[in-house]
Design a protein around this motif. Structure first.
Motif, short mmCIF file in Angstrom:
data_model
loop_
_atom_site.label_atom_id
_atom_site.label_comp_id
_atom_site.label_asym_id
_atom_site.label_seq_id
_atom_site.Cartn_x
_atom_site.Cartn_y
_atom_site.Cartn_z
N PRO A 85 8.81 -6.20 -7.40
CA PRO A 85 9.24 -6.41 -6.03
C PRO A 85 8.85 -7.79 -5.54
CG PRO A 85 7.35 -4.95 -6.10
CD PRO A 85 7.80 -5.14 -7.52
N HIS A 86 9.65 -8.36 -4.65
CA HIS A 86 9.44 -9.76 -4.25
C HIS A 86 8.14 -9.96 -3.47
CE1 HIS A 86 10.60 -9.38 0.07
NE2 HIS A 86 11.31 -8.36 -0.38
N LEU A 87 7.56 -8.90 -2.93
CA LEU A 87 6.21 -8.93 -2.36
C LEU A 87 5.43 -7.78 -2.99
CD1 LEU A 87 6.93 -9.62 1.43
CD2 LEU A 87 5.63 -11.12 -0.11
N PRO A 88 4.13 -7.97 -3.27
CA PRO A 88 3.37 -6.94 -3.98
C PRO A 88 3.09 -5.72 -3.12
CG PRO A 88 1.92 -8.74 -3.32
CD PRO A 88 3.33 -9.18 -2.99
N GLN A 89 3.19 -4.55 -3.74
CA GLN A 89 2.93 -3.28 -3.07
C GLN A 89 1.53 -2.79 -3.44
OE1 GLN A 89 6.33 -1.74 -5.22
NE2 GLN A 89 7.28 -1.07 -3.32
N PRO A 90 0.79 -2.26 -2.48
CA PRO A 90 -0.56 -1.76 -2.77
C PRO A 90 -0.52 -0.37 -3.42
CG PRO A 90 -0.06 -1.42 -0.47
CD PRO A 90 1.12 -2.16 -1.05
N ASP A 91 -1.59 0.02 -4.07
CA ASP A 91 -1.65 1.32 -4.72
C ASP A 91 -1.50 2.48 -3.74
OD1 ASP A 91 -2.00 0.04 -7.13
OD2 ASP A 91 -4.19 0.27 -7.16
N TRP A 92 -1.98 2.28 -2.50
CA TRP A 92 -1.92 3.40 -1.54
C TRP A 92 -0.50 3.74 -1.11
CZ3 TRP A 92 0.12 1.83 3.10
CH2 TRP A 92 -0.09 0.51 3.52
N PHE A 93 0.47 2.93 -1.50
CA PHE A 93 1.87 3.25 -1.21
C PHE A 93 2.30 4.57 -1.87
CE2 PHE A 93 4.77 -0.47 0.25
CZ PHE A 93 3.95 -0.68 1.35
N ALA A 94 1.65 4.97 -2.96
CA ALA A 94 2.05 6.20 -3.65
C ALA A 94 2.01 7.39 -2.71
CB ALA A 94 1.14 6.44 -4.85
#
Length: 559
Positions: A446-455
């Protein structure tokens, strides 16, 4: 067809590059949006507001437009845009698109022609060019600063300077030029003819300008209120522009709607943009700027319902968008004053370390504030991901930042003020390289990083849980569509005491919000939806509303 569909619509803002990526290049696209229309239909929104999708170098997130009548090839094609319109309409969803009339990009054909033309030429007159001051015009025409940091004037090779409120890549158009006016009328028709139902007008109050000689200094300019005395903001002449636009909107059946992005000094000034002969609706950002506080909410709601009487429009309610900290984080910040729940600086992204954000408190308050917003008469504008309870993404590495505001306003003494944290791509699944934003076999992240808590905040994680934030939004929007009546409310002063705010709506439903920390009694009535579990001490004991909780109740015996 209902010409007044927008008056009490729930509008869902899509930031295209971060919604859904169908082709796996890391950037959201129109095909991705089409693939998720079923989700929008199930959510229960009335309309989609599509942020800029035009060709752009992305100097400012797509608000630097290269071509107003095309689609960025990274996002799709005009044929795919037509397919999107058709699919949304088939699902009963209206479409609003962003229009950016204050400035083009510096790659726009007009600006390239202006650079290739001589000072004083017709090509230069489409923009705001001025000679400089001092020997050889070496100093800018004024010391004004850009909202993104640095000077508001940039010099071109032949010595003249052009004006830009935002980045150097966003030269401002000259709306005194008839050619500029005619071009945008044609652009409005271009999109309306393709089935667009309305327009969100970016920085709508900036189009009309009058530069005095000599120009005021930046210090003097900052003391001039917006309105007829300002050289650059909310001048009376801007209404003649929108009167022309309104005549174009009224060529269609139903007439195209528009909503102005304006930050003005008085209800009377805002009402000018929301009148039927102008754009027809104007954003009200007052709740977005408020603390989580019953008194502030009541004052703002009362004031804005009074304001719409000046314009014959309906109010708009906003808690989050692509330019501000998500309200689930904003309500979890502790401002410098020390009282939890303040908004902080609406622009801050990493202004508070993650350790200073109470995510649980912020989410509880965000859910409660959302149920207040959705119970109000008027239209509600939602921002993608808020229905998942998403908070601001902090800690994005500098090398992955995209927002020019981050780079141009940071220094050693104050935190960054970028907007990337609210623009991170959405999580659709619990797992996968991009949580379902793009295909699992995509080579590009993704063009910006997603954090682990997004799950745990993903659509997949929340879809089967009626108590989740997504479940609450779906239930509230279903009820709102079923019960929404006239554009009025009645305050319940017997219940609205201290930290409690209560009002009833036509149709026999009551909204009760507890902004405090301590539980309060639950009024009689059938509970329709609650932002948090109610406190039920015993089988026969009275139920109570916990702190930071809003409840809707049916008070009509016939329901």
């Amino acid at each position: 067809m209902d010409a007044d569909w927008w008056r009490q619509a729930v509008v869902y803002q899509i930031y295209p590059r971060s919604f859904a990526d169908a082709n796996g290049d890391g950037i959201g696209d129109l095909a991705g949006i089409i693939s998720r229309i079923g989700y929008l239909e199930q959510l229960g929104v009335d309309a989609v507001w599509l942020s800029p999708f035009y060709p752009s170098a992305l100097a400012d997130g797509g608000y630097d437009v290269d071509d107003y009548r095309d689609v960025d090839p990274r996002i799709g094609t005009l044929e795919q845009f037509d397919a999107l319109v058709a699919a949304l309409h088939e699902a009963g969803i209206w479409l609003i698109v962003d229009i950016v009339p204050n400035h083009s990009s510096n790659r726009h054909r007009w600006f390239q022609e202006a650079l290739a033309s001589a000072p004083g030429s017709p090509a230069r007159d489409r923009y705001i060019f001025r000679d400089g001051l001092g020997a050889g015009g070496s100093r800018p025409p004024s010391d004004w600063t850009s909202q993104f940091g640095g000077p508001a004037w940039t010099r071109v090779p032949d010595g003249q300077w052009y004006f830009h409120t935002f980045t150097v890549e966003q030269p401002e158009l000259n709306w005194d030029n008839p050619e500029v006016r005619a071009e945008f009328l044609d652009t409005l028709r271009f999109w309306a003819d393709r089935g667009v139902d309305g327009f969100r007008v970016d920085v709508a109050a900036r189009l009309a300008k009058k530069f005095p000689e000599p120009m005021p200094s930046q210090a003097e300019l900052s003391r001039i209120p917006s309105g007829p005395d300002s050289p650059v903001y909310d001048r009376d002449e801007v209404q003649s522009i929108y009167a022309e636009w309104r005549r174009v909107f009224n060529e269609y059946d139903p007439p195209r709607m528009a909503v102005a992005e304006v930050w003005v000094n008085s209800p009377e000034r805002r009402a000018r943009y929301a009148r039927p002969e102008s754009l027809g609706q104007a954003f009200n950002f007052d709740l977005l700027k408020a603390d989580f506080d019953a008194e502030q909410f009541r004052r703002i709601v009362t004031s804005n319902l009074d304001q719409v009487k000046l314009s014959e429009s309906s109010s708009t309610w906003v808690l989050s968008n692509h330019d501000v900290v998500r309200h689930a984080t904003r309500y979890g910040l502790r401002p410098d004053g020390g009282r939890p729940g303040g908004r902080g600086d609406r622009w801050v992204n990493d202004g508070a370390p993650a350790s200073q954000i109470d995510r649980g408190l912020g989410l509880r308050r965000a859910r409660a504030a959302t149920l207040v917003e959705l119970a109000l008469p008027g239209s509600a504008y939602l921002y993608q991901g808020e229905e998942l309870g998403l908070g601001e993404v902090t800690g994005i590495p500098d090398e992955q930042r995209q927002d020019p505001k981050f780079w141009r306003t940071r220094d050693d003494e104050r935190p960054s003020v970028g907007r990337d944290g609210c623009r991170v791509p959405l999580p659709w699944t619990r797992s996968g390289p991009s949580f379902g934003f793009g295909p699992d076999d995509s080579a590009a992240g993704p063009h910006l990083p997603q954090p682990d808590w997004f799950a745990d905040c993903s659509v997949e994680a929340e879809s089967g849980d009626p108590s989740s934030t997504l479940g609450m939004y779906r239930r509230a929007l279903e009820l709102r569509r079923e019960m929404q009546g006239g554009e009025t409310l009645e305050w319940d002063d017997g219940l609205s005491v201290g930290d409690v705010l209560a009002f009833s709506r036509p149709g026999g439903w009551l909204c009760v919000a507890n902004f405090g920390d301590d539980p309060v009694p639950l009024p009689s009535g059938r509970v329709l939806v609650s932002s948090a579990p109610l406190i039920r001490p015993g089988t026969d004991g009275p139920a109570r509303i916990p702190g930071a909780c809003t409840v809707w109740l049916s008070i009509d015996a016939g329901r």
